[in-house]
Design a protein around this motif. Structure first.
Motif, PDB file in Angstrom:
ATOM      1  N   UNK A 110       0.806  -1.226   0.000  1.00  0.00           N
ATOM      2  CA  UNK A 110       0.000   0.000   0.000  1.00  0.00           C
ATOM      3  C   UNK A 110       0.839   1.275   0.000  1.00  0.00           C
ATOM      4  N   UNK A 111       1.985   1.259   0.647  1.00  0.00           N
ATOM      5  CA  UNK A 111       2.819   2.468   0.752  1.00  0.00           C
ATOM      6  C   UNK A 111       4.249   2.134   0.351  1.00  0.00           C
ATOM      7  N   UNK A 112       4.486   1.886  -0.934  1.00  0.00           N
ATOM      8  CA  UNK A 112       5.796   1.380  -1.367  1.00  0.00           C
ATOM      9  C   UNK A 112       6.955   2.334  -1.091  1.00  0.00           C
ATOM     10  N   UNK A 113       6.749   3.636  -1.332  1.00  0.00           N
ATOM     11  CA  UNK A 113       7.846   4.576  -1.111  1.00  0.00           C
ATOM     12  C   UNK A 113       8.209   4.671   0.366  1.00  0.00           C
ATOM     13  N   UNK A 114       7.198   4.806   1.197  1.00  0.00           N
ATOM     14  CA  UNK A 114       7.447   4.890   2.634  1.00  0.00           C
ATOM     15  C   UNK A 114       8.160   3.650   3.137  1.00  0.00           C
ATOM     16  N   UNK A 115       7.682   2.472   2.717  1.00  0.00           N
ATOM     17  CA  UNK A 115       8.290   1.233   3.189  1.00  0.00           C
ATOM     18  C   UNK A 115       9.730   1.105   2.700  1.00  0.00           C
ATOM     19  N   UNK A 116       9.983   1.483   1.459  1.00  0.00           N
ATOM     20  CA  UNK A 116      11.352   1.410   0.942  1.00  0.00           C
ATOM     21  C   UNK A 116      12.274   2.332   1.732  1.00  0.00           C
ATOM     22  N   UNK A 117      11.792   3.514   2.060  1.00  0.00           N
ATOM     23  CA  UNK A 117      12.615   4.452   2.829  1.00  0.00           C
ATOM     24  C   UNK A 117      12.844   3.951   4.252  1.00  0.00           C
ATOM     25  N   UNK A 118      11.826   3.377   4.869  1.00  0.00           N
ATOM     26  CA  UNK A 118      11.984   2.859   6.228  1.00  0.00           C
ATOM     27  C   UNK A 118      12.945   1.675   6.259  1.00  0.00           C
ATOM     28  N   UNK A 119      12.904   0.852   5.234  1.00  0.00           N
ATOM     29  CA  UNK A 119      13.857  -0.256   5.146  1.00  0.00           C
ATOM     30  C   UNK A 119      15.279   0.279   5.003  1.00  0.00           C
ATOM     31  N   UNK A 120      15.464   1.265   4.140  1.00  0.00           N
ATOM     32  CA  UNK A 120      16.792   1.858   3.966  1.00  0.00           C
ATOM     33  C   UNK A 120      17.293   2.481   5.264  1.00  0.00           C
ATOM     34  N   UNK A 121      16.423   3.189   5.948  1.00  0.00           N
ATOM     35  CA  UNK A 121      16.812   3.814   7.218  1.00  0.00           C
ATOM     36  C   UNK A 121      17.188   2.754   8.250  1.00  0.00           C
ATOM     37  N   UNK A 122      16.435   1.644   8.258  1.00  0.00           N
ATOM     38  CA  UNK A 122      16.730   0.557   9.190  1.00  0.00           C
ATOM     39  C   UNK A 122      18.105  -0.046   8.908  1.00  0.00           C
ATOM     40  N   UNK A 123      18.401  -0.308   7.655  1.00  0.00           N
ATOM     41  CA  UNK A 123      19.688  -0.899   7.289  1.00  0.00           C
ATOM     42  C   UNK A 123      20.838   0.045   7.655  1.00  0.00           C
ATOM     43  N   UNK A 124      20.624   1.325   7.425  1.00  0.00           N
ATOM     44  CA  UNK A 124      21.680   2.317   7.695  1.00  0.00           C
ATOM     45  C   UNK A 124      21.769   2.704   9.166  1.00  0.00           C
ATOM     46  N   UNK A 125      20.703   2.411   9.940  1.00  0.00           N
ATOM     47  CA  UNK A 125      20.704   2.794  11.349  1.00  0.00           C
ATOM     48  C   UNK A 125      20.531   4.275  11.568  1.00  0.00           C
ATOM     49  N   UNK A 126      19.747   4.921  10.685  1.00  0.00           N
ATOM     50  CA  UNK A 126      19.502   6.358  10.813  1.00  0.00           C
ATOM     51  C   UNK A 126      17.997   6.614  10.788  1.00  0.00           C
ATOM     52  N   UNK A 127      17.609   7.809  11.185  1.00  0.00           N
ATOM     53  CA  UNK A 127      16.211   8.206  11.064  1.00  0.00           C
ATOM     54  C   UNK A 127      15.858   8.379   9.589  1.00  0.00           C
ATOM     55  N   UNK A 128      14.627   8.092   9.250  1.00  0.00           N
ATOM     56  CA  UNK A 128      14.176   8.223   7.860  1.00  0.00           C
ATOM     57  C   UNK A 128      14.407   9.641   7.331  1.00  0.00           C
ATOM     58  N   UNK A 129      14.227  10.627   8.195  1.00  0.00           N
ATOM     59  CA  UNK A 129      14.380  12.018   7.764  1.00  0.00           C
ATOM     60  C   UNK A 129      15.822  12.359   7.396  1.00  0.00           C
ATOM     61  N   UNK A 130      16.757  11.512   7.790  1.00  0.00           N
ATOM     62  CA  UNK A 130      18.178  11.787   7.518  1.00  0.00           C
ATOM     63  C   UNK A 130      18.682  11.082   6.263  1.00  0.00           C
ATOM     64  N   UNK A 131      17.821  10.372   5.577  1.00  0.00           N
ATOM     65  CA  UNK A 131      18.255   9.676   4.361  1.00  0.00           C
ATOM     66  C   UNK A 131      18.845  10.614   3.311  1.00  0.00           C
TER      67      UNK A 131
END
Length: 289
Positions: free
Chosen positions: A23-44
């Motif tokens: 349902x929310x592909x962009x949000x989920x992709x960004x949250x996954x990236x933030x999780x892997x990097x160990x940063x807040x989503x806003x800091x991507x």
């Protein structure tokens, strides 16, 4: 090893998730990236380039998410208001719309000192722990009849206590039990509940059908089986002028308020919409003596 643009990895993740019906592909992709990097989503945006192993790790999680495994299971956590909760198989994943019920409940006890609050069908402990976080002076109870859910709630209660939040008390009990919490009859300031409320045989997304515990989702042919017991229990527990709030399905904007209106001890029955304008939760007050 040539570094690669993070933006491209996120765009590819979004493409894969959109094709999978997430349902929310962009949000989920960004949250996954933030999780892997160990940063807040806003800091991507501050991470323009990443190493190939990071791209691979993002891709692996995206592949899992494309199988409709809940994002929260992949990340290991979910959020309710300011509270982060550990979640995974065996427990219902809190939804953002429940924050509306939380906000209402906190307003209902705003002027009270040391309020007593009960979260029925607590699941992961989300509402109980969010109240304890916002109101350190509150006496908060969480109740559930499902052992796996309570194990998650106990884990979250321990984590929140370690973080400095006021401890909560967890009970194993069924809202249909007429002897449940009789020691608190007429003493509770606020009852909150996000119960199972989906009518049986309703088609739900794979994340729900395959991963949320069925007993935390479905509740009889009309979805009201558990809510009926919750209304009876809450009416017994509330002190005069105490409040209750119950989340419900968006198809129950009339049926659930009608259940509460049938109880002579309750007044001020009101249904509340979510941010999309859909009926989402009902509130009522115990009549004064």
């Amino acid at each position: 090893m040539t570094r690669q643009p993070l933006r491209l990895a996120i765009l590819e993740g979004e493409r894969i998730l959109a094709a999978a019906g997430v349902a929310s592909p962009r949000t989920d992709a960004e949250l996954i990236a933030a999780h892997v990097l160990g940063v807040e989503r806003t800091r991507l945006p501050l991470v323009p380039l990443v190493d190939p192993p990071v791209v691979d790790a993002i891709g692996q999680l995206v592949t899992q998410r494309a199988k409709r495994i809940p994002l929260q299971h992949l990340l290991g956590w979910a959020q309710l208001g300011p509270v982060t909760l550990a979640v995974g198989p065996g427990v219902f994943v809190p939804r953002p719309e429940t924050e509306l019920l939380l906000d209402w409940g906190l307003r209902a006890i705003k002027t009270l000192s040391e309020p007593t609050v009960i979260d029925l069908c607590t699941g992961s402990g989300a509402l109980a722990l969010a109240v304890a976080n916002a109101r350190p002076d509150a006496v908060v109870y969480g109740v559930d009849n499902d052992a796996p859910a309570l194990s998650w709630a106990r884990r979250n209660a321990d984590l929140r206590a370690q973080a400095g939040d006021t401890p909560i008390t967890l009970y194993s009990g069924d809202v249909a039990d007429p002897t449940l919490l009789t020691e608190l009859d007429g003493r509770v300031d606020l009852v909150l509940c996000n119960p199972p409320y989906v009518p049986d045989h309703t088609v739900v997304p794979p994340e729900v059908a395959d991963h949320d515990p069925p007993q935390a989702v479905f509740s009889g042919h009309d979805g009201l089986a558990t809510i009926r017991h919750v209304v009876t229990l809450a009416a017994r527990l509330l002190r005069p002028e105490g409040w209750m709030g119950i989340e419900h399905d968006d198809s129950q904007g009339k049926s659930v308020p009608a259940l509460l209106s049938l109880r002579r001890v309750l007044s001020d029955v009101e249904d509340h919409a979510d941010l999309a304008g859909r009926p989402r939760f009902v509130t009522a007050r115990r009549r004064p003596l």
